[in-house]
Design an enzyme around this catalytic site. Sequence first.
Site, mmCIF file in Angstrom:
data_model
loop_
_atom_site.group_PDB
_atom_site.id
_atom_site.type_symbol
_atom_site.label_atom_id
_atom_site.label_comp_id
_atom_site.label_asym_id
_atom_site.label_seq_id
_atom_site.Cartn_x
_atom_site.Cartn_y
_atom_site.Cartn_z
ATOM 1 N N ARG B 258 0.862 -1.191 0.000
ATOM 2 C CA ARG B 258 0.000 0.000 0.000
ATOM 3 C C ARG B 258 0.892 1.233 0.000
ATOM 4 O O ARG B 258 1.510 1.555 1.008
ATOM 5 C CB ARG B 258 -0.863 -0.039 1.261
ATOM 6 C CG ARG B 258 -2.014 0.925 1.271
ATOM 7 C CD ARG B 258 -2.658 0.942 2.639
ATOM 8 N NE ARG B 258 -1.864 1.705 3.568
ATOM 9 C CZ ARG B 258 -1.672 1.418 4.842
ATOM 10 N NH1 ARG B 258 -2.211 0.359 5.378
ATOM 11 N NH2 ARG B 258 -0.930 2.188 5.598
ATOM 12 N N HIS B 262 -3.562 4.189 4.868
ATOM 13 C CA HIS B 262 -4.691 3.252 4.935
ATOM 14 C C HIS B 262 -5.954 3.929 4.408
ATOM 15 O O HIS B 262 -6.640 3.424 3.539
ATOM 16 C CB HIS B 262 -4.902 2.786 6.370
ATOM 17 C CG HIS B 262 -6.167 2.026 6.564
ATOM 18 N ND1 HIS B 262 -6.333 0.750 6.097
ATOM 19 C CD2 HIS B 262 -7.349 2.369 7.125
ATOM 20 C CE1 HIS B 262 -7.562 0.342 6.377
ATOM 21 N NE2 HIS B 262 -8.192 1.312 7.003
ATOM 22 N N TYR B 271 3.880 4.072 11.981
ATOM 23 C CA TYR B 271 4.149 2.638 12.047
ATOM 24 C C TYR B 271 5.036 2.088 10.931
ATOM 25 O O TYR B 271 5.321 0.902 10.904
ATOM 26 C CB TYR B 271 2.828 1.852 12.102
ATOM 27 C CG TYR B 271 1.868 2.167 10.970
ATOM 28 C CD1 TYR B 271 2.020 1.567 9.724
ATOM 29 C CD2 TYR B 271 0.820 3.069 11.143
ATOM 30 C CE1 TYR B 271 1.157 1.856 8.676
ATOM 31 C CE2 TYR B 271 -0.064 3.358 10.096
ATOM 32 C CZ TYR B 271 0.111 2.755 8.873
ATOM 33 O OH TYR B 271 -0.744 3.042 7.842
HETATM 34 C C1 LIG Z 1 -14.884 -6.265 11.244
HETATM 35 C C2 LIG Z 1 -14.069 -5.026 11.131
HETATM 36 N N1 LIG Z 1 -13.197 -4.745 12.104
HETATM 37 C C3 LIG Z 1 -12.452 -3.624 12.049
HETATM 38 C C4 LIG Z 1 -12.578 -2.761 11.011
HETATM 39 C C5 LIG Z 1 -11.749 -1.491 10.951
HETATM 40 N N2 LIG Z 1 -10.761 -1.609 9.891
HETATM 41 C C6 LIG Z 1 -10.977 -1.069 8.688
HETATM 42 S S1 LIG Z 1 -9.796 -1.456 7.610
HETATM 43 C C7 LIG Z 1 -8.943 -2.353 8.754
HETATM 44 C C8 LIG Z 1 -7.683 -3.028 8.374
HETATM 45 C C9 LIG Z 1 -7.876 -3.949 7.221
HETATM 46 O O1 LIG Z 1 -6.666 -4.461 6.827
HETATM 47 P P1 LIG Z 1 -6.511 -5.446 5.613
HETATM 48 O O2 LIG Z 1 -7.516 -6.543 5.713
HETATM 49 O O3 LIG Z 1 -5.102 -5.856 5.541
HETATM 50 O O4 LIG Z 1 -6.917 -4.583 4.344
HETATM 51 P P2 LIG Z 1 -6.319 -3.216 3.803
HETATM 52 O O5 LIG Z 1 -7.099 -2.119 4.465
HETATM 53 O O6 LIG Z 1 -4.881 -3.156 4.113
HETATM 54 O O7 LIG Z 1 -6.601 -3.236 2.352
HETATM 55 C C10 LIG Z 1 -9.601 -2.324 9.969
HETATM 56 C C11 LIG Z 1 -9.118 -2.971 11.190
HETATM 57 C C12 LIG Z 1 -13.503 -3.093 10.006
HETATM 58 N N3 LIG Z 1 -13.685 -2.303 8.935
HETATM 59 N N4 LIG Z 1 -14.225 -4.227 10.092
#
Ligand SMILES: Cc1ncc(C[n+]2csc(CCOP(=O)(O)OP(=O)(O)O)c2C)c(N)n1
Lengths: 327, 356
Positions: B258, B262, B271
Site C-alpha cells: 500500500r 490506509h 508505524y
Molecule cells: C470487522 C471489522 N473490524 C475492524 C474494522 C476497521 N478496519 C478497517 S480497515 C482495517 C484493516 C484492514 O486491513 P486489511 O484486511 O489488511 O486490508 P487493507 O485495508 O490493508 O486493504 C480495519 C481494522 C472493520 N472495517 N471491520
Amino acid sequence: MRALTLLEAVNDAYKTEMRLDPFIVTFGEDVGVEGGVFRATTGIQKEFGVERCFDSILAESGIAGTAIGMAAAGLKPVIEMQFSGFAWPAFNQIVSHIARFRNRTRGAITMPIVIRMPYGGGIRALEHHSESYEAIWGHIPGLKVVIPSTPYDAKGLLISAIRDPDPIIFMEPKRVYRSIKQEVPEGAYTIPIGKAKVISEGDSLTMVSYGAQMKEATAAVGELKKLGVSVELIDLRTIYPYDKETIINSVKKTGRFMVVHEAHQTFGVGAELITKVVEEAFLYLEAAPVRLTGPDTIFPLPRGERYFMISTDEIVKNAKNLAFYSI
Amino acid sequence: MFEKFDPREGKKLEIMNENGEITPINEIPLMNDSQILEGYLVMLKTRVADEWAISLQRQGRMPTFPPTKGQEAIPLGALMALNQDDWFVIAYRELSGWLYRGIPLRNWYGYYYGNEKYAHLPTNKYHTFPPSVPIASQLLHTSGLAYAEKFKKTGRLAIGFVGDGGTSEGDFHEALNFAAVWKAGAIFIIQNNHYAISCPREKQTITPTLAEKGFAYGIPSIQVDGNDILSVYGAVKMAAERGRNGLGPTLIEAVTYRLGPHTTADDPTLYRSEEEVELWKPKDPLIRTEKYLLSKELLTSEKIEALKEEFLAFAKEEFQSVETSEDPTIEETYNYHYKELPEIMKEQLKERKERK
Ligand SMILES: Cc1ncc(C[n+]2csc(CCOP(=O)(O)OP(=O)(O)O)c2C)c(N)n1
C-alpha cells in the site's frame, strides 16, 4: 490540574490504573504501536510494555473470546473494539459468554472485562462508523453499559469500569473526543457506575440525555432559560443499570419528562426510561413524556447524515412544547 | 499447475519483473500486448482518479477515502481473466477492477462522497457487490454466490477480495471452507499490502505466507507478485478454469504494497519507515507495465502525459457530477429499508418531516 480532551482523559485513566494494577492488559486492533486509530492508547505500550498493551490480530471475536480466558485466569482485560459498528463479530462471545459466565457458574467464574468502543455519528464517516447501539447492549442481562459525556467523567467512569467486578460496555462519544476540554485531576478517582448527574436544576421539566448528545442538550438548556423554561438536565452516564432514583425524583418535582438520544427510537433507551417514569411517577405527570431520538433508519452516509442528528433547535422546540403543554 | 508453485516451498508466480521484462512460464496463460496495453490504460486511469480523490479530500471536498495506489494490478488483472458476468465481490480498495468492469467512476466517488444512490449497481449489468467495510465478511457472500451459480449451472464464478488483515477474521476461514466443501466456483484473492492499518503482516500470522492457509481447507493456493498484472491474470485464469470445470475454489495471495495511507484519516509515519516505502516504489505495478510498453514502443512518454491529462479531466468531470448532484431526500433515507415501508415508519417519516 490540566485541561484534557475526552480522548486524553481515557488515556489518562488507563495509565493511572495500569500503574496501580499490574494485571491490567489492553489490546485490540492498532492499539499497540499506533496507540489506536483515535490514539486512546497512545504511549501505553511504551510505558507498560508489549505484554500489557498490544496489537491484536484483526479478529473481534478473538479479542473478546481471549479476554474471557484472561479474565478467568486473573488478568484484567480492557479491550478495544475499533468502532462500535465492528463489535458484531464479537457479539457471540460477549452475549453468549462474557455476559453469562457469572450466572452460569453461580459466581465461580466472573468476567471483569471492559470493552471500550467509540460510537455515534455526526463525523461524516464511512458506513458502519456512526451507529449508536447502546440499547442493544443494554438489553443483554449481565452487561453494564456506560457512556461518559465529558473528559472528567470519562476518566472517573473508566477507572470505575476497570475496577468493577463485572463486564462493562464502555461507549465513547467520538464526535466530542477532541472537541471539549476540561480540567481533569491527576491520579485516580472514581465516579460510581449507575449514578446519573444532574447538570442543571430546574422545575419546568426533566430532560435526560447522555454521550455526545449532551452537547446540544446543554446548549438547549441555556436557550430555554431565556424563554422562561427551567430545565432539570440529567446526564444519564450509565445506560444500564440506570439511575432510576434521580430520574423519578426529578420527574416528581417537574411533572414533565423528556429523553433526548441520538440512537434509533424503537426499543431504545428512551422507551425504557419513559416506561419507568410512567410506572413510578404516573400521578405526577402533567403531560405525556416525550422522546426526541434518531430515526428508525440505517445511519445514512455523510450526505444524508443531517437527517439523523438532533440539533439544539429541535431540542428547544420540543422542550418548549412540553413545558407549555396543558391538559 | 498450482502444485508447481507451492507457497510452502517458497515459490511465487512472477512473470513481469520490476524492469518490465516478461518471462513467460509454460502452461501459464499469458496476456498479449494489446491486453497489456488495455490493462495499463485502466491502471493509469485508476491511479489518476485515486490521486484526484485524495486531493479532493485534502481540499475538504471528499470525506474519508481509502486509496488504492500500488494495488491497481490485482483487481484489474483478476477481472481481465474472468467474464463480464462473473461476480465481483469487493472490500473497498478495488477501483481498478470497478473501472475495468465498466462501472462509472462517479459511482466509486459518490459512494465515498456519501450518497447511497451510487451503490445502486444493477446486478444483471455489473454482477458487482458494493464496497464491504466489515472486514472479510464479503468472502462468505462470494462462497454463497458461487454456490448459487453452481446450483443454477450457469458456469459463472464469483471472485472475492480481502486484505492481509482480513485473513485473521473467522469469516475468511469459514468462507474458504464453505466453498471448498461445496466445490463451488469461488476465487479468493488476498491483497497482501503488508499492513492492516498499522498492523504489519508479520503480526497477523506466523506462517510465512497467507496463501498456505488455503491448504487447511483443501484448496489449491498460490502466491503471486501482485504488482505484476500478468501474474495476477495468469493465476486467476487458471483458477477460473478449475472453477468452471467443477473443481472448486482457489486461493490467491497477491503480494503488493500500500503506497499510500490506509485511508486519508491515517498517519503511516506512526508505524512504517520512509525507507521501507522507498523500497517498494520501484516495484510499482504501473511503472513496470509502462516500462514494458515503452520498450515495445506500444506507448510513448508524450502519449502517457496526454493520457494523464485526459484522465484527470475525466476524473474531475466525474467528481463534479457527484458534487453537484442532489443530496438524498429524507424520504430516500426511509424508503429503501423494506419493499413496503411499514405504517409505523411512514408515520415517523411524516412526523420528522414536520420536525426538521
Ligand atoms: C470487522 C471489522 N473490524 C475492524 C474494522 C476497521 N478496519 C478497517 S480497515 C482495517 C484493516 C484492514 O486491513 P486489511 O484486511 O489488511 O486490508 P487493507 O485495508 O490493508 O486493504 C480495519 C481494522 C472493520 N472495517 N471491520
